[in-house]
Design an enzyme around this catalytic site. Structure first.
Site, PDB file in Angstrom:
ATOM      1  N   THR A  13       0.833  -1.210   0.000  1.00  0.00           N
ATOM      2  CA  THR A  13       0.000   0.000   0.000  1.00  0.00           C
ATOM      3  C   THR A  13       0.868   1.260   0.000  1.00  0.00           C
ATOM      4  OG1 THR A  13      -1.691  -1.192   1.225  1.00  0.00           O
ATOM      5  CG2 THR A  13      -1.853   1.209   1.239  1.00  0.00           C
ATOM      6  N   VAL A  14       1.766   1.379   0.983  1.00  0.00           N
ATOM      7  CA  VAL A  14       2.561   2.619   1.096  1.00  0.00           C
ATOM      8  C   VAL A  14       3.688   2.636   0.058  1.00  0.00           C
ATOM      9  CG1 VAL A  14       3.928   4.065   2.639  1.00  0.00           C
ATOM     10  CG2 VAL A  14       1.964   2.812   3.540  1.00  0.00           C
ATOM     11  N   ALA A  43      12.440  -3.808  -3.978  1.00  0.00           N
ATOM     12  CA  ALA A  43      12.202  -5.179  -3.502  1.00  0.00           C
ATOM     13  C   ALA A  43      10.757  -5.300  -3.072  1.00  0.00           C
ATOM     14  CB  ALA A  43      13.121  -5.486  -2.320  1.00  0.00           C
ATOM     15  N   GLU A 129       9.010  10.797   8.947  1.00  0.00           N
ATOM     16  CA  GLU A 129       7.793  11.646   8.987  1.00  0.00           C
ATOM     17  C   GLU A 129       6.511  10.820   8.861  1.00  0.00           C
ATOM     18  OE1 GLU A 129       5.709  14.301   9.828  1.00  0.00           O
ATOM     19  OE2 GLU A 129       7.393  15.478   9.113  1.00  0.00           O
ATOM     20  N   ILE A 136       0.224  14.021   7.696  1.00  0.00           N
ATOM     21  CA  ILE A 136       0.387  15.294   8.420  1.00  0.00           C
ATOM     22  C   ILE A 136       1.878  15.506   8.722  1.00  0.00           C
ATOM     23  CG2 ILE A 136      -0.221  16.614  10.489  1.00  0.00           C
ATOM     24  CD1 ILE A 136      -2.623  14.766  10.865  1.00  0.00           C
ATOM     25  N   GLY A 187      -7.015  -0.403   3.119  1.00  0.00           N
ATOM     26  CA  GLY A 187      -5.557  -0.277   3.323  1.00  0.00           C
ATOM     27  C   GLY A 187      -5.200   0.617   4.498  1.00  0.00           C
ATOM     28  N   LYS A 205       3.151   5.733  17.983  1.00  0.00           N
ATOM     29  CA  LYS A 205       3.235   7.107  17.481  1.00  0.00           C
ATOM     30  C   LYS A 205       3.394   8.106  18.640  1.00  0.00           C
ATOM     31  CE  LYS A 205       0.423   5.770  13.506  1.00  0.00           C
ATOM     32  NZ  LYS A 205      -0.953   5.566  13.052  1.00  0.00           N
ATOM     33  N   GLY A 302      -3.516   5.468   4.543  1.00  0.00           N
ATOM     34  CA  GLY A 302      -3.856   5.390   3.122  1.00  0.00           C
ATOM     35  C   GLY A 302      -2.601   5.560   2.282  1.00  0.00           C
TER      36      GLY A 302
HETATM   37  N1  HSE Z   1      -2.978   1.577  10.756  1.00  0.00           N
HETATM   38  C1  HSE Z   1      -2.592   2.935  10.826  1.00  0.00           C
HETATM   39  C2  HSE Z   1      -3.831   3.790  11.072  1.00  0.00           C
HETATM   40  C3  HSE Z   1      -1.930   3.329   9.533  1.00  0.00           C
HETATM   41  O1  HSE Z   1      -4.942   3.285  10.924  1.00  0.00           O
HETATM   42  O2  HSE Z   1      -3.683   4.940  11.434  1.00  0.00           O
HETATM   43  C4  HSE Z   1      -1.136   4.586   9.632  1.00  0.00           C
HETATM   44  O3  HSE Z   1      -0.131   4.512  10.587  1.00  0.00           O
END
Ligand code: HSE
Length: 436
Positions: A13-14, A43, A129, A136, A187, A205, A302
């Site tokens: 996804t990312v 990879a 980040e 953000i 995702g 976080k 996302g």
């Molecule tokens: N699973 C995390 C969320 C993804 O829902 O915020 C972003 O860190």
């Protein structure tokens, strides 16, 4: 100037979002940067079937170590997530003298100290980040934009999946499991979605935000964590009646006794801007002594919102790629030798207000008995709501809001109330933050 070569670990996804943004916005990015960024090596799992990068330009492999050992690659972008393999890859990339960009909050919150030390020995940078609040730019804001301030507290809705679930439950009365499944399909959710709903992702976080705010070591193990899986539609509704919304909040606060570091469901006054942050959106409220409160809002998960932060880190890394470390912003915003050993408080020593819900006999004097028990335990009640008994029932729901007190104090009072013959079952407790 020559192009900078980037190696991507992960094209999920990312990773897919990052490659897409780097390719689609290549002209815009080189107009800002003054040089080109080339994805030279990627990879990923099942890499032969990918259709995002051009195999004529980019080497493809299923072995991530090929990328970190590729002499051409100058910046390794780790987007595979998890702790073990990601840590080995990042440390190997650093050992090979490569700069690192990662979106991996679990990795930074739990192994950041070791990784940052290795990076400082090798003179390379580690940017992260995208690890906090997706798109953000909160790390940049805290490390640079707010650098003049003594940060007093940070409070954030920092898990998009959890916020999406709470919002859908409140607005549409949807079922917890069904909304979680949708968040996974979109995702947003972690590979292990209990990380989202049990607050572990938010705690990763918050650990990072607290270090940036107060100049303390990363201390994930000391972050108190409580999830949203026990929040009932009743509590969501009663909170609404009292003028509050329930949000899954991370709070880091500096007090005279130490630092509070906690993630839990929280009642917030509905009139606060942050209480109106809904869906997958995140928001972080930072209180600085000079600036006052500042609020940062955006998509917390996302593909492309997260890629926005990853690509900004790549651009930042390129801007100072040949600069010595002392010319760069310190990784946690404070000089190594200035890091502080301020203690992190246990949850018993945290001071906050509470929403309490209990089931009590519908008899004269019961409300007075319950209130008296709280008073004897030095808990001051700010508001009381009594709900009519359901038809055929002889007990009522009592909902109370307390004034601020120590968690250890409210625990004693709750135990005393639970032992009353007129009160049935356990008292439900949700913390309340006024954020003023
Ligand atoms: N699973 C995390 C969320 C993804 O829902 O915020 C972003 O860190």
């Amino acid at each position: 100037m020559s192009a900078v070569k980037v190696g991507l670990l992960g094209l999920g996804t990312v990773g897919g979002g990052t490659a897409t943004v780097l390719i689609r916005n290549a002209e815009e990015i080189s107009a800002r940067l003054g040089r080109e960024i080339v994805i030279s090596h990627v990879a990923g799992l099942d890499i032969a079937s990918q259709s995002i990068v051009d195999p004529a330009v980019t080497k493809l492999t299923e072995d991530a170590f090929e990328v970190v050992n590729d002499p051409e690659v100058q910046i390794v972008v780790e987007l595979i997530g998890g702790y073990t393999l990601a840590k080995d890859l990042v440390l190997k990339a650093i050992e090979n003298g490569k700069h690192v960009v990662t979106a991996n909050k679990a990795l930074i919150a739990t192994h950041g100290t070791e990784i940052f030390k290795a990076a400082s020995v090798k003179g390379v940078s580690v940017c992260y980040e995208a690890a906090v609040a997706g798109g953000i730019p909160i790390i940049k804001a805290m490390r640079e934009g707010l650098a003049a301030n003594k940060i007093q507290w940070v409070a954030g809705i920092i898990n998009g999946t959890g916020n999406f679930i709470l919002t859908e439950m409140r607005d549409k009365g949807r079922d917890f499991t069904e909304v979680l499944k949708e968040a996974q399909e979109l995702g947003y959710a972690e590979a292990d979605p209990t990380f989202d709903v049990e607050g572990i992702d938010a705690a990763h976080k918050l650990t990072i935000l607290a270090s940036l705010a107060f100049g303390i070591e990363l201390q994930f193990d000391k972050t108190y964590t409580e999830g949203i899986s026990k929040i009932t539609p009743d509590d969501v509704n009663y909170a609404g009646e009292l003028g509050y919304r329930i949000k899954h909040l991370g709070v880091a606060r500096k007090t005279a006794r130490g630092i509070e570091l906690r993630v839990h469901p929280t009642l917030i006054p509905a009139k606060r801007l942050i209480a109106n942050v809904d869906g997958v959106m995140n928001a972080v409220l930072v209180q600085g002594d000079a600036v006052g409160p500042t609020l940062y809002y955006g998509a917390g998960a996302g593909a492309e919102p997260t890629a926005s932060a990853v690509v900004a880190d790549i651009i930042d890394t390129v801007r100072t790629i040949d600069a010595p470390l002392e010319h760069k912003v310190p990784l946690l915003g404070f000089q190594n030798e200035a890091m502080r050993d301020t203690p992190v408080l246990g949850i018993d020593d945290v001071e906050t207000a509470y929403y309490l819900r209990m089931q009590a006999d519908d008899q004269p004097g019961v409300l007075a008995e319950v209130s008296d028990t709280f008073a004897k335990n030095s808990i001051s009640i700010e508001a009381v709501v009594q709900k009519e008994p359901a038809s055929g029932e002889s007990s009522v729901k009592l909902i109370m809001l307390t004034q601020k007190c120590l968690e250890s104090q409210v625990n004693k009072a709750i135990a005393a109330v639970e032992s009353l013959a007129s009160v049935q079952g356990e008292v439900v407790r949700i913390r309340v933050e006024h954020l003023d």
